[in-house]
Design a protein around this motif. Structure first.
Motif, PDB file in Angstrom:
ATOM      1  N   SER A 102       0.802  -0.994   0.053  1.00 11.44           N
ATOM      2  CA  SER A 102       0.055   0.042   0.022  1.00 11.44           C
ATOM      3  C   SER A 102       0.837   1.156   0.073  1.00 11.44           C
ATOM      4  O   SER A 102       0.526   2.250   0.605  1.00 11.44           O
ATOM      5  CB  SER A 102      -1.094  -0.038   1.222  1.00 11.44           C
ATOM      6  N   GLY A 103       2.120   1.092  -0.620  1.00 14.65           N
ATOM      7  CA  GLY A 103       2.695   2.345  -1.081  1.00 14.65           C
ATOM      8  C   GLY A 103       3.613   2.594   0.297  1.00 14.65           C
ATOM      9  O   GLY A 103       4.252   3.812   0.534  1.00 14.65           O
ATOM     10  N   LEU A 104       3.782   1.622   1.262  1.00 15.98           N
ATOM     11  CA  LEU A 104       4.434   1.850   2.659  1.00 15.98           C
ATOM     12  C   LEU A 104       5.673   0.827   2.430  1.00 15.98           C
ATOM     13  O   LEU A 104       5.423  -0.251   2.171  1.00 15.98           O
ATOM     14  CB  LEU A 104       3.289   1.692   3.636  1.00 15.98           C
ATOM     15  N   VAL A 105       6.708   1.158   3.512  1.00 15.84           N
ATOM     16  CA  VAL A 105       7.697   0.539   4.144  1.00 15.84           C
ATOM     17  C   VAL A 105       7.643   0.347   5.246  1.00 15.84           C
ATOM     18  O   VAL A 105       7.620   1.514   5.932  1.00 15.84           O
ATOM     19  CB  VAL A 105       9.065   0.730   3.492  1.00 15.84           C
ATOM     20  N   VAL A 106       7.422  -0.273   6.190  1.00 20.23           N
ATOM     21  CA  VAL A 106       7.149  -0.557   7.572  1.00 20.23           C
ATOM     22  C   VAL A 106       8.449  -1.489   8.382  1.00 20.23           C
ATOM     23  O   VAL A 106       8.720  -2.392   8.041  1.00 20.23           O
ATOM     24  CB  VAL A 106       5.722  -1.260   7.946  1.00 20.23           C
ATOM     25  N   VAL A 107       8.881  -0.820   9.415  1.00 22.47           N
ATOM     26  CA  VAL A 107       9.956  -1.440  10.240  1.00 22.47           C
ATOM     27  C   VAL A 107       9.392  -1.394  11.664  1.00 22.47           C
ATOM     28  O   VAL A 107       8.828  -0.705  12.198  1.00 22.47           O
ATOM     29  CB  VAL A 107      11.225  -0.919  10.106  1.00 22.47           C
ATOM     30  N   SER A 113       8.703   0.366  18.702  1.00 25.14           N
ATOM     31  CA  SER A 113       8.299   1.441  17.743  1.00 25.14           C
ATOM     32  C   SER A 113       7.940   0.575  16.438  1.00 25.14           C
ATOM     33  O   SER A 113       8.520  -0.428  16.086  1.00 25.14           O
ATOM     34  CB  SER A 113       9.478   2.145  17.351  1.00 25.14           C
ATOM     35  N   VAL A 114       6.928   1.066  15.833  1.00 25.53           N
ATOM     36  CA  VAL A 114       6.563   0.776  14.352  1.00 25.53           C
ATOM     37  C   VAL A 114       6.419   1.966  13.833  1.00 25.53           C
ATOM     38  O   VAL A 114       5.833   3.040  14.010  1.00 25.53           O
ATOM     39  CB  VAL A 114       5.189   0.245  14.300  1.00 25.53           C
ATOM     40  N   ILE A 115       7.231   1.882  12.588  1.00 24.00           N
ATOM     41  CA  ILE A 115       7.573   3.055  11.701  1.00 24.00           C
ATOM     42  C   ILE A 115       6.926   2.858  10.221  1.00 24.00           C
ATOM     43  O   ILE A 115       7.668   2.050   9.664  1.00 24.00           O
ATOM     44  CB  ILE A 115       9.093   3.812  11.905  1.00 24.00           C
ATOM     45  N   ALA A 116       6.433   3.799   9.723  1.00 16.95           N
ATOM     46  CA  ALA A 116       5.959   3.337   8.252  1.00 16.95           C
ATOM     47  C   ALA A 116       6.502   4.678   7.442  1.00 16.95           C
ATOM     48  O   ALA A 116       6.273   5.779   7.692  1.00 16.95           O
ATOM     49  CB  ALA A 116       4.366   3.536   8.327  1.00 16.95           C
ATOM     50  N   LEU A 117       7.055   4.250   6.401  1.00 17.62           N
ATOM     51  CA  LEU A 117       7.603   5.391   5.471  1.00 17.62           C
ATOM     52  C   LEU A 117       7.065   5.182   4.010  1.00 17.62           C
ATOM     53  O   LEU A 117       6.550   4.115   3.736  1.00 17.62           O
ATOM     54  CB  LEU A 117       9.248   5.066   5.482  1.00 17.62           C
TER      55      LEU A 117
END
Length: 378
Positions: A102-107, A113-117
Motif C-alpha cells: 500500500s505504498g508503505l515500507v514498515v519497520v 516502535s513501528v514506523i511507516a515510510l
C-alpha cells in the motif's frame, strides 16, 4: 527481571539453533566440486551492530528493494546495481522488517516502535508504539498493518495513520526462545505461530479467530523441556499451510480449517521453505531436511553444515540456499540435498534466510552488509 533471565537462558540455548549444538564445534567446511554458478553482483552497507541477533531481511515491491540495518537506517535500492534511491536514518534500533505494501515500507524497533515510510520517497508517514519489541517483519494487507510484538500480541494498525484497530493476545509461557514468527497472509487471513506451540488464523479486517491448532503440546518436567516455540513463519502453498516448532513437530495444515493433514516429529526454530513438491526445514542441529509436501515422507537429509547456526532455507531455482554463522551461503540441490555451490556474503553471521528475486539471491549479514548474487547461467 526473572522474565529477562529466562529469555537470556533461552537465547544461550538457541544461539546455535539448539542446546546440543553448543556442545560440539561447528562442522568444518569440506571442499566439493561446484556444479552451480554463483556470481557476486554488488554489495552495500546498511550499518549496525554485528553482535546483535536480529533477523532483518530485504523485501522487493516489483520496482525497488527495501532494506534496513539494526542501527536505524532504512534504504531503497536499485536491484540492478545496488544504487541507493533514498535513505532515511530513523535513530531507532531496528529489530523487525522491513515489510511493504500500500505504498508503505514498515519497520519495527527494539523499543516497540513501528514506523511507516513512504515507499517512493522514504519520508516518515507515521510512528506508533506497540506493547513490546518487534522481532518479525510487519505485514501490510490492504489498509491494515499487522505487527507481532515479543509479548505474543498481534497488533492491527491503520495503514493511513498507525491508529490501532484491534489486538489479539496469546498466553505466554514462562521460558521462551528469542524471536517471533511472522505472518503468512492469504485471502483475508493472517496465519502465525506462538511460543505456546500453537498456530492460528485471524481475519485481517477484525482480528476474529478463524481457527487455532496446536503444533505440539508441551511435555516434560522442566521449563526447558516444555519449550515448544513456533518461531518460524508459516508457509502457504496452495490450500496448505506448513509450520514447525521447537522440540515438536513439522505439520501440514488445511488453510481453511487448520486441520492437521500430516506431521513429522522435528525440532526447529530456524524455519522452513516450501515449493510445489517439497518442504525444506533447517532443524535444531542445523541439518537440512526435505519432506514430500503432500504426504510428509522424508526425501533427503544434508548434515554437512551441522552446528553452523543455519538460517531457514530458501528455494532459488533448482537449489535450496541457507546461510550460516560465518557469512557463508550454501546451496543444495532441491532433488537430492547434495551441495552444489558455496559463496561468501561477508564476515558476519547471517540470521535471516536469503531472499530470492528470480535468479538473484540477496543476503544480509548481522553487520548490515547486503550482497546480491546471480545463481545459474546469465
Amino acid at each position: 527481571m526473572m522474565r529477562r533471565i529466562a529469555l537470556a537462558i533461552a537465547m544461550a540455548l538457541a544461539a546455535g539453533c539448539a542446546a546440543k549444538s553448543n556442545l560440539e564445534p561447528p562442522a568444518e567446511l569440506v571442499g566439493f566440486e561446484a556444479t552451480l554458478s554463483v556470481k557476486r553482483l554488488w554489495s552495500t552497507g546498511l550499518g549496525g551492530d554485528a553482535d546483535k541477533r536480529v533477523a532483518l531481511a530485504p523485501v522487493f515491491d516489483g520496482e525497488r528493494l527495501f532494506a534496513a540495518g539494526n542501527g536505524g537506517l532504512v534504504v531503497a535500492i536499485s536491484v540492478e546495481d545496488g544504487r541507493r534511491i533514498w535513505a532515511e536514518n530513523l535513530d531507532v534500533p531496528l529489530s523487525g522488517g522491513p515489510g511493504h505494501g500500500s505504498g508503505l515500507v514498515v519497520v519495527g524497533g527494539a523499543d516497540g516502535s513501528v514506523i511507516a515510510l513512504e515507499a517512493a520517497t522514504g519520508a516518515v508517514r507515521w510512528r506508533r508504539r506497540v506493547s513490546s519489541e518487534v522481532l518479525a517483519a510487519p505485514a501490510v494487507s490492504g489498509q491494515i498493518v499487522l505487527v507481532r510484538s515479543a509479548d505474543e500480541r498481534v497488533h492491527a494498525l491503520d495503514a493511513s495513520d498507525g491508529g490501532q484497530l484491534w489486538v489479539h493476545e496469546q498466553t505466554m509461557p514462562s521460558l521462551v526462545l528469542r524471536g517471533s514468527a511472522g505472518f503468512a497472509v492469504a485471502e483475508g487471513m493472517a496465519i502465525t505461530g506462538y511460543d505456546n506451540g500453537r498456530v492460528n488464523a485471524l481475519q485481517v479486517r477484525d482480528g476474529q479467530l478463524v481457527w487455532e491448532t496446536p503444533v505440539v503440546t508441551p511435555t516434560g518436567r522442566t521449563e526447558i523441556e516444555r519449550m515448544v516455540d513456533v518461531n518460524a513463519t508459516p508457509r502457504i502453498i496452495g490450500r496448505d499451510v506448513y509450520a514447525v516448532s521447537y522440540q515438536g513437530r513439522l505439520v501440514a495444515l488445511a488453510r481453511e480449517t487448520g486441520r492437521v493433514l500430516w506431521s513429522q516429529d522435528l525440532s526447529s526454530s530456524a524455519g522452513l521453505a516450501a515449493d510445489g513438491t517439497s518442504v525444506y526445514v533447517t532443524d535444531a542441529d542445523s541439518e537440512v531436511r526435505a519432506f514430500d509436501r503432500l504426504n510428509g515422507a522424508r526425501t533427503w537429509h544434508q548434515p554437512a553444515m551441522r552446528a553452523r547456526s543455519l538460517t531457514a532455507p530458501l528455494v532459488v531455482g533448482d537449489a535450496v540456499a541457507v546461510g550460516d554463522f560465518d557469512g557463508w551461503i550454501h546451496l543444495l540441490a532441491r532433488d537430492s540435498g547434495e551441495l552444489v555451490a558455496r559463496a561468501r556474503a561477508g564476515s558476519g553471521a547471517i540470521h535471516s534466510a536469503p531472499v530470492a528475486l528470480g535468479p538473484w539471491l540477496l543476503v544480509q549479514t548481522a553487520g548490515g552488509t547486503l550482497t546480491a548474487f546471480r545463481v545459474g547461467a546469465e
